[in-house]
Structure formats: structure tokens, C-alpha cells
Design a protein around this motif. Sequence first.
Motif, mmCIF file in Angstrom:
data_model
loop_
_atom_site.group_PDB
_atom_site.id
_atom_site.type_symbol
_atom_site.label_atom_id
_atom_site.label_comp_id
_atom_site.label_asym_id
_atom_site.label_seq_id
_atom_site.Cartn_x
_atom_site.Cartn_y
_atom_site.Cartn_z
ATOM 1 N N ALA A 76 0.852 -1.200 0.000
ATOM 2 C CA ALA A 76 0.000 0.000 0.000
ATOM 3 C C ALA A 76 0.878 1.237 0.000
ATOM 4 C CB ALA A 76 -0.918 0.002 1.213
ATOM 5 N N TYR A 77 0.369 2.284 -0.653
ATOM 6 C CA TYR A 77 1.077 3.561 -0.649
ATOM 7 C C TYR A 77 0.057 4.678 -0.816
ATOM 8 C CZ TYR A 77 4.832 6.907 -1.298
ATOM 9 O OH TYR A 77 5.697 7.962 -1.129
ATOM 10 N N GLU A 78 0.254 5.750 -0.095
ATOM 11 C CA GLU A 78 -0.657 6.886 -0.204
ATOM 12 C C GLU A 78 -0.264 7.742 -1.405
ATOM 13 O OE1 GLU A 78 -2.865 9.582 2.972
ATOM 14 O OE2 GLU A 78 -0.770 10.206 2.759
ATOM 15 N N VAL A 79 -1.112 7.735 -2.410
ATOM 16 C CA VAL A 79 -0.840 8.474 -3.639
ATOM 17 C C VAL A 79 -1.230 9.935 -3.424
ATOM 18 C CG1 VAL A 79 -1.359 8.667 -6.087
ATOM 19 C CG2 VAL A 79 -1.299 6.408 -4.996
ATOM 20 N N PRO A 80 -0.277 10.877 -3.586
ATOM 21 C CA PRO A 80 -0.600 12.290 -3.342
ATOM 22 C C PRO A 80 -1.659 12.820 -4.299
ATOM 23 C CG PRO A 80 1.784 11.937 -3.435
ATOM 24 C CD PRO A 80 1.139 10.678 -3.918
ATOM 25 N N ALA A 81 -2.354 13.842 -3.877
ATOM 26 C CA ALA A 81 -3.324 14.513 -4.732
ATOM 27 C C ALA A 81 -2.643 15.082 -5.964
ATOM 28 C CB ALA A 81 -4.011 15.639 -3.955
ATOM 29 N N LYS A 82 -3.332 15.021 -7.089
ATOM 30 C CA LYS A 82 -2.860 15.599 -8.346
ATOM 31 C C LYS A 82 -1.401 15.204 -8.619
ATOM 32 C CE LYS A 82 -6.174 19.407 -8.379
ATOM 33 N NZ LYS A 82 -7.007 18.759 -9.406
ATOM 34 N N SER A 83 -1.220 13.924 -8.750
ATOM 35 C CA SER A 83 0.136 13.399 -8.945
ATOM 36 C C SER A 83 0.122 12.218 -9.905
ATOM 37 C CB SER A 83 0.734 12.951 -7.613
ATOM 38 O OG SER A 83 0.118 11.749 -7.162
ATOM 39 N N VAL A 84 1.314 11.902 -10.383
ATOM 40 C CA VAL A 84 1.547 10.691 -11.170
ATOM 41 C C VAL A 84 2.539 9.846 -10.393
ATOM 42 C CG1 VAL A 84 2.313 9.739 -13.359
ATOM 43 C CG2 VAL A 84 1.228 11.994 -13.302
ATOM 44 N N ILE A 85 2.283 8.556 -10.335
ATOM 45 C CA ILE A 85 3.200 7.658 -9.640
ATOM 46 C C ILE A 85 3.425 6.424 -10.498
ATOM 47 C CG2 ILE A 85 1.297 6.680 -8.286
ATOM 48 C CD1 ILE A 85 3.343 6.314 -5.994
ATOM 49 N N SER A 86 4.677 6.032 -10.641
ATOM 50 C CA SER A 86 5.055 4.847 -11.407
ATOM 51 C C SER A 86 5.666 3.830 -10.448
ATOM 52 C CB SER A 86 6.069 5.200 -12.487
ATOM 53 O OG SER A 86 5.523 6.134 -13.417
ATOM 54 N N TYR A 87 5.240 2.578 -10.562
ATOM 55 C CA TYR A 87 5.718 1.500 -9.699
ATOM 56 C C TYR A 87 6.372 0.415 -10.551
ATOM 57 C CZ TYR A 87 1.633 3.151 -6.864
ATOM 58 O OH TYR A 87 0.686 3.875 -6.209
ATOM 59 N N ARG A 88 7.378 -0.229 -9.963
ATOM 60 C CA ARG A 88 7.961 -1.412 -10.588
ATOM 61 C C ARG A 88 8.467 -2.354 -9.500
ATOM 62 N NH1 ARG A 88 13.099 -1.648 -14.840
ATOM 63 N NH2 ARG A 88 12.744 -3.761 -15.579
ATOM 64 N N TRP A 89 8.170 -3.647 -9.640
ATOM 65 C CA TRP A 89 8.604 -4.601 -8.634
ATOM 66 C C TRP A 89 8.761 -5.986 -9.246
ATOM 67 C CZ3 TRP A 89 3.612 -2.894 -9.078
ATOM 68 C CH2 TRP A 89 2.591 -3.862 -9.128
ATOM 69 N N LYS A 90 9.560 -6.829 -8.584
ATOM 70 C CA LYS A 90 9.738 -8.201 -9.015
ATOM 71 C C LYS A 90 8.594 -9.059 -8.528
ATOM 72 C CE LYS A 90 14.811 -8.075 -9.061
ATOM 73 N NZ LYS A 90 16.054 -8.670 -8.489
ATOM 74 N N LYS A 91 8.271 -10.074 -9.307
ATOM 75 C CA LYS A 91 7.191 -10.979 -8.919
ATOM 76 C C LYS A 91 7.520 -11.665 -7.594
ATOM 77 C CE LYS A 91 5.837 -12.152 -13.648
ATOM 78 N NZ LYS A 91 5.635 -13.245 -14.611
#
Length: 505
Positions: free
Chosen positions: A490-505
Motif C-alpha cells: 500500500a502507498y498513499e498516492v498524493p493529490a494531483k500526482s503521477v506515480i510509477s511503480y515497478r517490482w519483481k514478482k
Amino acid sequence: MKLIFNLKMTTLLILALCCLSYCSDVEKEDNGGTTPPPEPPVAGDVTMYITTNTRSQDFKKQTVDFSTKDNMSPTTLKLEPGTRYQTMDGFGAAVTGSTCYNLMQMTQENRTKFLKETFSTTEGMGQSYIRISIGCSDFSLSEYTCCDTPGLENFALTSEETDYVIPILKEILAINPDIKIMGSPWTPPRWMKVNNLTDLQPFNSWTSGQLNPAYYADYADYFVKWIQAFEAQGIKIYSVTPQNEPLNRGNSASLYMTWQEQRDFVKTALGPKMETAGLNTRIYIYDHNYDYDRNKPENADQGQYPLKIYEDAAAAEFITGAAYHNYGGNKEELNFIHQSRPDKELVFTETSIGTWNDGRNLEVRLIDDMREVALGTVNNWCKGVIVWNLMLDTDRGPNRDGGCQTCYGAVDIDRSNYSTITRNSHYYIVGHLSSVVKPGAVRIGTSGFSESGFYYSAFENPDGTYAVVLLNSTSANRMITLDDGSHHFAYEVPAKSVISYRWKK
């Protein structure tokens, strides 16, 4: 003895207070002004990049660990890797003559730093697909083609290529050897143009005119020679389009080319000539707006331009897919074209910011451009997303009369010093895709979390990692959980923002 003890204690207390005061002053000095303290080393299961529309987080790298608790979150976005869509080619910007000129005005150190930030897969955003012009565009240093004197024996690269474009491309390829390059012409040599297909009179103008059918074979040879000339410099051309904006007569350099003409040119000349030359360069037709510029009476029969060409099997055999711009119409056209011909690919090849759409206002443009251009095209089947000029100067140039005088670059460089760079929305939206979604990634399905104002796309990369790019266009922070079936976090996504995630399986 008691008096001496008290004096010693008092002295020690004073010394301790002085030390605390000094340490406090040092801490204030280190953290004050505009120099923040160094960030702690970043480590965690999931790598993230975050940009808010106020730049309070400016492509900031963060990490988060997988959760060890059972996932009970009602705001869970679940990845569905069994549902698979298009395979991605890459993301980037146009490296125009103007872009190359501006880059060449920088010091070598500053230019290398910027190019690594942009194209490096280990030290930067990893942008992976760029577009260049075949000959001039409206962002070149002059009007020219590579064969301005009649006769293909006069074909040669010009000083704009040899002094600016090719050196920059070589620097980019040294940083990212796997970069894909698309070439698009704004005009053929003027000696190949006629006023119309009825009179067939010579049309000695950079702007407008039509391609003389008598020169179809010569113009196809021109493409082959151009591709081979770049390959001789160690620069592989991944794809081409037959004409930039074929339904736009009005650019500083332009050619009017109906779907009927483009069909015949590809079928009888360009496709066969490239095949004979042993080139595997892909051909993407059209390269223009969603609405086919049907507001102009002469374009009334040009709707669904690519589909009409695909109806000719002999032409379709040479064509990989179609390319689109967004200066008119709606991105839903992409989905319609895909559903009509799912065997043909789609790429998005041009969009601009400028004075007309508040182009330097990141508070507005980050949200709109991420929704409409980045995620909007990818979620409508585009394999690649390329924005217009990578770099212009603070006077919106260099540019050509008759072309766009009001465009900004993905970044703008201060013309007074060719050092200070302002990063605009297009730089961020491409970077948020390219940083986590790698060439060869497959867009995959999602389920669960769905709320107004949130837009996202999920991918599985060739190395087995997962990637998600998410836009929160609302004015409230939102805790969102991502779950791939094996891990969740879980992560709190800021207002009016873009967020990119990447992770290993």
C-alpha cells in the motif's frame, strides 16, 4: 568540597548547553536555504517515481516494502496478468533539428548529464523511442531535403544531419544502444511535386503540393537511400511513415497526400523498394489527427484513412500499422481502428504543448497530458508514445516561418546560457512510462479499485517485473493497495500526482 563540586557541575552544564546550541546551529545551517539534506539510501521491494503537479515531488524516487499482512483493503488494484493486450515498443520525444541545435550549444558535461537523465536505463528515465525528420521539419535550421538538385545521383546528407542530428543520435545511442528511431518526411524534394493530380504542373514550393506519380519510384529510392545513409553512420532506423500530417497543406514544409495516393505509393513503390533493398524497417501509415481533418472540405472522404488503405491487400502486406496525432478529434478513434483491424499496430507519434494550452503550467498540463496522451493512448492500444520536440529554447525555437511559432519543448533550455533547463509536462509523462515500462512489456488487465479521477495502466516487463503507472487527478491523497496475486503493498498516492511503480514478482 561541596562548593567545588557545585562549581564543577555548573561548568559542565554550561559546556553541555553550549555544545547543544552549537550542534543546533550546525543542523539549521545544513538544512537551511535551498539545499536539502541528502536523502537516505533508497531500498525496498517496490521502486516508485512520484511527480506532483506543484513539483513538491519532482520525479522523486521512493521505495516501499511488500506487506506481510493479509490484504483486506477496499482500495485494492489487482493485476490480472492472464489478460494481455499490446506489446510495447517504447516512449520518447522527437529529436528535431532544433532540439539537436540546442543540445549542441550546451557544454559537453551538461549535455551528457541531460541525455543520461533522459535515455539511460540505469541512470535516468530510459526513454526508448524517438522520432526524427527525413529532411526538414518546421523545427529545422532551414528548409531542405537530401536531394534538392533533381536526380537521385545528387542524394546526400546535409550539414544539418552531419553537424547536429547525427552527432546527437550517436551520443544517445552510446547511452542507450537499444533506442528505436522513427523517420518521417515533411516534404519530398520539390522537383517531385506537382500542383495537383489533374494538371500535373511543377510545384516549386516547400509548402503544400502533391507527389507526382511519375516520381513514386524515385521517392521510394530516396527513402531507401536515407535509411541506408543513417545505417552507414551506425544509426538503425526502426520505422518510417510515408508522410507527416498528409492532410495538412499549411505547414512550413508539407505535402498533401490522400489515402488513395498513400496506398498507391506504398503498394507500388515504397514497400517493394524497401523489400528489394533488404530493409526490415517498419512502415506506419497516416501519421495525422484522430479526426482526419474533416473540417476541411477537401478531406471529407478521408475518414478512417488507414482502414481504407488496409482494404487493399497488396498495400496492407507492406504496412505494420498506423500512426496518430491528437490535434483534432478524440483518442477513442484509436480503439475503433484497433477493433476494425486488430492485426495492425498503432503508435502515437506527435502532440505539442504551447501558448494555446497553457503549456508551461505544470499544475494543469501534468494532469491533462497524463490522462489524454500517456495513459489515454496506451489504454487505447498504442504500442509507443512519442511527443514533439524534446528540447526547445526559451524563445520557442529555433523554428521555421509558417510552422509552429507557439510550441514549447518537452523541456525548454534558457537561451541566455544554454544551461538552465525547465522540465515541462511532456518530459514527465513520457518519463513516468519509460522509467518502469520497458520495450517488450505487455499491457495486462486489472480489476478492483476504480474511482472517478484515477487512471492507470499495468504491464508485465520482459524481465518478469510488474509495472503500474497511475494518475490521481483528484484533490485528495488516496491510500491504494496494489496486489499481483503473490505480493501486495500500500502507498498513499498524493493529490494531483503521477506515480510509477515497478517490482519483481
